[in-house]
Design a protein around this motif. Structure first.
Motif, PDB file in Angstrom:
ATOM      1  N   ILE A 122     -98.082 -53.735  82.325  1.00  0.00           N
ATOM      2  CA  ILE A 122     -98.407 -52.990  81.112  1.00  0.00           C
ATOM      3  C   ILE A 122     -99.563 -52.027  81.374  1.00  0.00           C
ATOM      4  N   PHE A 123    -100.617 -52.529  82.039  1.00  0.00           N
ATOM      5  CA  PHE A 123    -101.739 -51.652  82.334  1.00  0.00           C
ATOM      6  C   PHE A 123    -101.317 -50.518  83.264  1.00  0.00           C
ATOM      7  N   PHE A 124    -100.467 -50.836  84.227  1.00  0.00           N
ATOM      8  CA  PHE A 124     -99.986 -49.811  85.149  1.00  0.00           C
ATOM      9  C   PHE A 124     -99.283 -48.688  84.389  1.00  0.00           C
ATOM     10  N   ARG A 125     -98.438 -49.042  83.430  1.00  0.00           N
ATOM     11  CA  ARG A 125     -97.705 -48.020  82.673  1.00  0.00           C
ATOM     12  C   ARG A 125     -98.633 -47.213  81.772  1.00  0.00           C
ATOM     13  N   LEU A 126     -99.613 -47.875  81.150  1.00  0.00           N
ATOM     14  CA  LEU A 126    -100.579 -47.143  80.342  1.00  0.00           C
ATOM     15  C   LEU A 126    -101.428 -46.219  81.204  1.00  0.00           C
ATOM     16  N   TRP A 127    -101.754 -46.688  82.402  1.00  0.00           N
ATOM     17  CA  TRP A 127    -102.522 -45.862  83.338  1.00  0.00           C
ATOM     18  C   TRP A 127    -101.703 -44.648  83.772  1.00  0.00           C
ATOM     19  N   MET A 128    -100.420 -44.836  84.033  1.00  0.00           N
ATOM     20  CA  MET A 128     -99.540 -43.725  84.395  1.00  0.00           C
ATOM     21  C   MET A 128     -99.459 -42.714  83.248  1.00  0.00           C
ATOM     22  N   ALA A 129     -99.371 -43.233  82.019  1.00  0.00           N
ATOM     23  CA  ALA A 129     -99.293 -42.351  80.852  1.00  0.00           C
ATOM     24  C   ALA A 129    -100.554 -41.515  80.720  1.00  0.00           C
ATOM     25  N   GLN A 130    -101.701 -42.170  80.787  1.00  0.00           N
ATOM     26  CA  GLN A 130    -102.950 -41.439  80.608  1.00  0.00           C
ATOM     27  C   GLN A 130    -103.226 -40.490  81.763  1.00  0.00           C
ATOM     28  N   SER A 131    -102.890 -40.906  82.988  1.00  0.00           N
ATOM     29  CA  SER A 131    -103.131 -40.043  84.144  1.00  0.00           C
ATOM     30  C   SER A 131    -102.345 -38.747  84.035  1.00  0.00           C
ATOM     31  N   GLY A 132    -101.086 -38.859  83.631  1.00  0.00           N
ATOM     32  CA  GLY A 132    -100.266 -37.661  83.496  1.00  0.00           C
ATOM     33  C   GLY A 132    -100.780 -36.722  82.420  1.00  0.00           C
ATOM     34  N   SER A 133    -101.105 -37.291  81.254  1.00  0.00           N
ATOM     35  CA  SER A 133    -101.564 -36.440  80.158  1.00  0.00           C
ATOM     36  C   SER A 133    -102.943 -35.858  80.448  1.00  0.00           C
ATOM     37  N   SER A 134    -103.804 -36.607  81.148  1.00  0.00           N
ATOM     38  CA  SER A 134    -105.140 -36.098  81.480  1.00  0.00           C
ATOM     39  C   SER A 134    -105.056 -34.943  82.468  1.00  0.00           C
ATOM     40  N   LEU A 135    -104.143 -35.051  83.432  1.00  0.00           N
ATOM     41  CA  LEU A 135    -103.946 -33.947  84.366  1.00  0.00           C
ATOM     42  C   LEU A 135    -103.482 -32.700  83.621  1.00  0.00           C
ATOM     43  N   GLY A 136    -102.554 -32.885  82.688  1.00  0.00           N
ATOM     44  CA  GLY A 136    -102.084 -31.756  81.891  1.00  0.00           C
ATOM     45  C   GLY A 136    -103.172 -31.166  81.024  1.00  0.00           C
ATOM     46  N   ASP A 137    -104.094 -32.019  80.553  1.00  0.00           N
ATOM     47  CA  ASP A 137    -105.208 -31.529  79.732  1.00  0.00           C
ATOM     48  C   ASP A 137    -106.033 -30.487  80.480  1.00  0.00           C
ATOM     49  N   TRP A 138    -106.249 -30.721  81.776  1.00  0.00           N
ATOM     50  CA  TRP A 138    -107.036 -29.768  82.562  1.00  0.00           C
ATOM     51  C   TRP A 138    -106.320 -28.424  82.674  1.00  0.00           C
ATOM     52  N   PHE A 139    -104.990 -28.471  82.829  1.00  0.00           N
ATOM     53  CA  PHE A 139    -104.223 -27.226  82.827  1.00  0.00           C
ATOM     54  C   PHE A 139    -104.396 -26.506  81.487  1.00  0.00           C
ATOM     55  N   ASN A 140    -104.392 -27.290  80.402  1.00  0.00           N
ATOM     56  CA  ASN A 140    -104.559 -26.715  79.068  1.00  0.00           C
ATOM     57  C   ASN A 140    -105.940 -26.086  78.907  1.00  0.00           C
ATOM     58  N   HIS A 141    -106.984 -26.800  79.343  1.00  0.00           N
ATOM     59  CA  HIS A 141    -108.352 -26.293  79.196  1.00  0.00           C
ATOM     60  C   HIS A 141    -108.499 -24.930  79.868  1.00  0.00           C
ATOM     61  N   VAL A 142    -108.041 -24.855  81.119  1.00  0.00           N
ATOM     62  CA  VAL A 142    -108.212 -23.630  81.895  1.00  0.00           C
ATOM     63  C   VAL A 142    -107.348 -22.508  81.329  1.00  0.00           C
ATOM     64  N   ALA A 143    -106.072 -22.817  81.036  1.00  0.00           N
ATOM     65  CA  ALA A 143    -105.158 -21.789  80.544  1.00  0.00           C
ATOM     66  C   ALA A 143    -105.566 -21.286  79.170  1.00  0.00           C
ATOM     67  N   LEU A 144    -106.061 -22.180  78.313  1.00  0.00           N
ATOM     68  CA  LEU A 144    -106.471 -21.777  76.973  1.00  0.00           C
ATOM     69  C   LEU A 144    -107.658 -20.814  77.040  1.00  0.00           C
ATOM     70  N   ALA A 145    -108.617 -21.130  77.899  1.00  0.00           N
ATOM     71  CA  ALA A 145    -109.781 -20.254  78.048  1.00  0.00           C
ATOM     72  C   ALA A 145    -109.373 -18.904  78.638  1.00  0.00           C
ATOM     73  N   ALA A 146    -108.542 -18.949  79.688  1.00  0.00           N
ATOM     74  CA  ALA A 146    -108.139 -17.708  80.349  1.00  0.00           C
ATOM     75  C   ALA A 146    -107.318 -16.814  79.422  1.00  0.00           C
ATOM     76  N   THR A 147    -106.395 -17.411  78.679  1.00  0.00           N
ATOM     77  CA  THR A 147    -105.532 -16.624  77.780  1.00  0.00           C
ATOM     78  C   THR A 147    -106.338 -16.010  76.637  1.00  0.00           C
ATOM     79  N   THR A 148    -107.238 -16.801  76.053  1.00  0.00           N
ATOM     80  CA  THR A 148    -108.045 -16.288  74.944  1.00  0.00           C
ATOM     81  C   THR A 148    -108.911 -15.116  75.384  1.00  0.00           C
ATOM     82  N   LEU A 149    -109.561 -15.258  76.529  1.00  0.00           N
ATOM     83  CA  LEU A 149    -110.399 -14.165  77.033  1.00  0.00           C
ATOM     84  C   LEU A 149    -109.562 -12.935  77.378  1.00  0.00           C
ATOM     85  N   SER A 150    -108.352 -13.155  77.908  1.00  0.00           N
ATOM     86  CA  SER A 150    -107.480 -12.041  78.272  1.00  0.00           C
ATOM     87  C   SER A 150    -107.012 -11.270  77.039  1.00  0.00           C
ATOM     88  N   LEU A 151    -106.700 -11.992  75.968  1.00  0.00           N
ATOM     89  CA  LEU A 151    -106.175 -11.350  74.767  1.00  0.00           C
ATOM     90  C   LEU A 151    -107.261 -10.719  73.898  1.00  0.00           C
TER      91      LEU A 151
END
Length: 415
Positions: free
Chosen positions: A13-42
Motif C-alpha cells: 500500500i505504501f509503495f503504491r501511494l509513494w508511486m502516486a505521489q512521486s509521479g504527481s510531484s514530478l509533474g508539479d515541477w513541470f507545471n511550476h516551470v511551464a506556468l512561469a515561462a508561459t505567463t512571462l512570455s504572454l
C-alpha cells in the motif's frame, strides 16, 4: 538492500501511494516551470506571473482547514482520487491555453488547481499512519523527503528544458499525465480507513467538528508546539527562496548557473537528510524529539553562514548543511504529528497544519524581497538564525516538560 528500500517492497500500500505521489510531484515541477515561462512570455510582466502563483496558492491558504472535517468524515482515498482527476483536467486546459495564448485560462485554472491541491496534501499525510506500522512511520517520511529532493533536481531541470527547447504545452501534457498516473495508482490501492462515525441521534455538525479540531490543537501542547514551530520554519523559507537567486546571480555573478548549483546542493541535502534520520533516529521517541530541535539549530546556523557567503562553493556548502537541517525538520515534524494525533481527527489537524504552513510561507515570501533589498542578505540571514534558534530551544523546553508531566501520570504518551 537498505532498510528504507525494504519498506517499499514489504508494504504494497505504501509503495503504491509513494508511486502516486512521486509521479504527481514530478509533474508539479513541470507545471511550476511551464506556468512561469508561459505567463512571462504572454504578458512580459513579473506582476502577472506573481498573480498566477497567487491564484494557485491562495486557495490552499483559505480552504485547506475548511476541508479538515470532510477528510475525517469521508474516504481520504476518494478525496485524493478526485483531487488528481480535477488537477489532470486543469492541466489539459493549460495545454490548450498555452497553444491558443489564452491568459485568462491560466488564472482560473490556477484557482481550481489550488483548490484541488488543498485537499490532496492533508489527505495523504493523514493516511500514512494508517497504512504503515508505527515503527515504520519515520522511515516512510524519510522516503518521502528523499524522493522530494530527487524530484526537485530532476523535475526542475527537465521541466525547464522541455519548456524552453520544445514548448510549454508539452510540459503541461507531462503534468496532466502525472496526475492521471497518480489517480490510477490510488484507484487500484485499497486500505482500511478510519472515518468519524456519525451517530444518528447525536450527529455533530460540520462547524462543530471544525471547532473540535481547533480545541484539540489548543489542549495538546505537543501538537500546538509542532504547529508553532511550523510557523517558524515557514517564516525561514521565504528568505531562503529569495536569497538563492540573489546570491547566485548578483553576489556570485554566475547568473542561472549559480542559481542552479545552489538548488542542486539543496536537493542533495534532502536526499542525505532522509537517510540520516532513518539511521540515527529510527523509531526512537526520545531521539525524534531531540533531533527535531537540532534540525532548527542546524538549519539556522548554516543559513546565517550562507547569507554571508561571497562565492558559489562556500554558498553550496552552507546551503547544503542548512537544508540538511530542513530535511530533518520535515521528516521528524511530520512523523511526530502523525503519531501524536488520533486517527479520528487527523484530517482536521493536518488540514490546519497545511493552511498555517502555506499561508505563512506566502507572507514570508512577500516580505523577504523588500527586506533583503532594504537590509541586505547578511542582516536578514541573522534574523532567520535567531528565529530558528529560538524555535529549536522552545521545542526542547515544551517537549521535555510534556514528557516529564506524562511520566508522572498514568496516561499513555503517544510518541
Amino acid at each position: 538492500m537498505t532498510k528504507q528500500s525494504r519498506l517499499i517492497f514489504r508494504n504494497k500500500i505504501f509503495f503504491r501511494l509513494w508511486m502516486a505521489q512521486s509521479g504527481s510531484s514530478l509533474g508539479d515541477w513541470f507545471n511550476h516551470v511551464a506556468l512561469a515561462a508561459t505567463t512571462l512570455s504572454l504578458t512580459q510582466s513579473p506582476t502577472a506571473m506573481g498573480l498566477v502563483l497567487l491564484c494557485r496558492d491562495l486557495p490552499q491558504v483559505t480552504l485547506s482547514f475548511l476541508a479538515g472535517p470532510l477528510l475525517d468524515r469521508f474516504s481520504k482515498r476518494l478525496m485524493m482520487y478526485i483531487s488528481d482527476l480535477v488537477r489532470a483536467l486543469v492541466a489539459i486546459v493549460f495545454i490548450w491555453a498555452a497553444l491558443e495564448q489564452q491568459m485568462w485560462a491560466f488564472y482560473t485554472g490556477s484557482v481550481l488547481m489550488g483548490i484541488a491541491s488543498s485537499v490532496f496534501g492533508p489527505a495523504r499525510n493523514a493516511t500514512i499512519p494508517g497504512v504503515v506500522a508505527e515503527k515504520d512511520i519515520t522511515e516512510a517520511n524519510s522516503w518521502t523527503v528523499a524522493t522530494s529532493g530527487v524530484l526537485s533536481v530532476v523535475g526542475a531541470a527537465f521541466g525547464g528544458l522541455v519548456s524552453t527547447v520544445v514548448q510549454p504545452a508539452i510540459a503541461f501534457a507531462v503534468n496532466a499525465f502525472s496526475y492521471i498516473w497518480s489517480a490510477a495508482w490510488i484507484l487500484i490501492t485499497k486500505w482500511k480507513e478510519v472515518t468519524r462515525e456519525q451517530d444518528k441521534e447525536e450527529s455533530s455538525s460540520y462547524f462543530a467538528e471544525l471547532r473540535e479540531g481547533f480545541t484539540l490543537l489548543k489542549e495538546n501542547r505537543i501538537i500546538m508546539a509542532l504547529i508553532c514551530t511550523s510557523v517558524a520554519f515557514a517564516i525561514m523559507s521565504g528568505p531562503y527562496f529569495v536569497m538563492i537567486p540573489v546570491l547566485g546571480d548578483l553576489i556570485y555573478n554566475l547568473g542561472g548557473i549559480g542559481i542552479g548549483l545552489l538548488y542542486v546542493a539543496d536537493g542533495l541535502a534532502f536526499i542525505l537528510s532522509a537517510s540520516l534520520v532513518g539511521r540515527v533516529v529510527g523509531n526512537n521517541v526520545t531521539s525524534a524529539h531531540r533531533w527535531y530541535g537540532w534540525g532548527f539549530v542546524i538549519q539556522a546556523a548554516f543559513f546565517v553562514a550562507f547569507a554571508f557567503s561571497t562565492n558559489v562553493w562556500a554558498g553550496m556548502i552552507f546551503i547544503f548543511l542548512s537544508q540538511l537541517g530542513a530535511g530533518i525538520l520535515l521528516t521528524l515534524g511530520m512523523t511526530i504529528l502523525q503519531m501524536t494525533v488520533s486517527p479520528e481527527v487527523r484530517g482536521r489537524i493536518f488540514a490546519i497544519d497545511h493552511t498555517v504552513d502555506t499561508g505563512v510561507k506566502q507572507l514570508s515570501l512577500l516580505i523577504s524581497g523588500p527586506a533583503i533589498s532594504l537590509l541586505g542578505s547578511p542582516i536578514v540571514g541573522m534574523i532567520v538564525g535567531v528565529i530558528g534558534g529560538f524555535a529549536g530551544i522552545s521545542w526542547w523546553y515544551v517537549s521535555n516538560r510534556e514528557r516529564k508531566n506524562v511520566s508522572q501520570t498514568s496516561e499513555p504518551y503517544q510518541i
